[in-house]
Design an enzyme around this catalytic site. Structure first.
Site: not given
Ligand code: CMP
Length: 139
Positions: A11, A51, A59, A87, A93, A104, A118, A121, A132
């Site tokens: 990100k 998203y 958010f 993940r 998160t 993270r 964070n 993704h 995606e």
């Protein structure tokens, strides 16, 4: 053995903090293979597709604005159970409480902003990975 593919995004906070190389190295060190990689300035249209499941959440708009705030690194990684594996490597998160040793947990924290910055993704299922990857890399 079934080989999966997953979409990984670094990100804007990760790119701005020059963490792209460190993050990609962790994924490769875990044994997953890089298939595609690019740096992109995402459009609102692309982010609204990405998203769509969060539309209407408090958010949502701050999240889209944050993802528009700078370039993103998009990657496809491949490997057996890569979706679950990435993940796990990313951590939970909320970066403040993500376990040390995760991306993270080691590099992120909550900055008290409207959206949780964070760093990364990762797709959460085989179906969302397929969806995606099409959104970010085309068919
Ligand atoms: N409660 C929340 N408050 C602010 N941002 C959130 C919240 N929950 C999720 N997010 C953000 O929305 C993103 C949805 O995709 P990710 O799980 O990659 O990362 C999430 C965070 O960046």
């Amino acid at each position: 053995m079934s080989i999966e593919r997953t979409l990984v995004l670094i990100k804007p906070d990760g790119v701005a903090r020059n963490l792209s190389g460190s993050i990609l190295a962790r994924i490769e060190s875990k044994g997953y293979s890089l298939v595609e990689l690019k740096k992109v300035n995402a459009t609102r249209d692309l982010l609204e597709q990405h998203y769509e499941e969060h539309l209407g959440k408090p958010f949502y708009e701050p999240l889209v604005e944050f993802m528009l705030s700078g370039p993103v690194v998009a990657a496809i990684f491949e490997g057996h159970r890569v979706i679950e594996g990435f993940r796990c490597l990313a951590g939970t998160t909320d970066p403040t409480t993500a376990a040390p040793g995760t991306i993270r947990g080691d590099f992120g924290r909550d900055w008290g902003l409207a959206v949780q910055q964070n760093l990364v993704h990762g797709s959460d299922s085989v179906d969302s990975a397929e969806r995606e990857i099409k959104i970010w890399f085309g068919a």
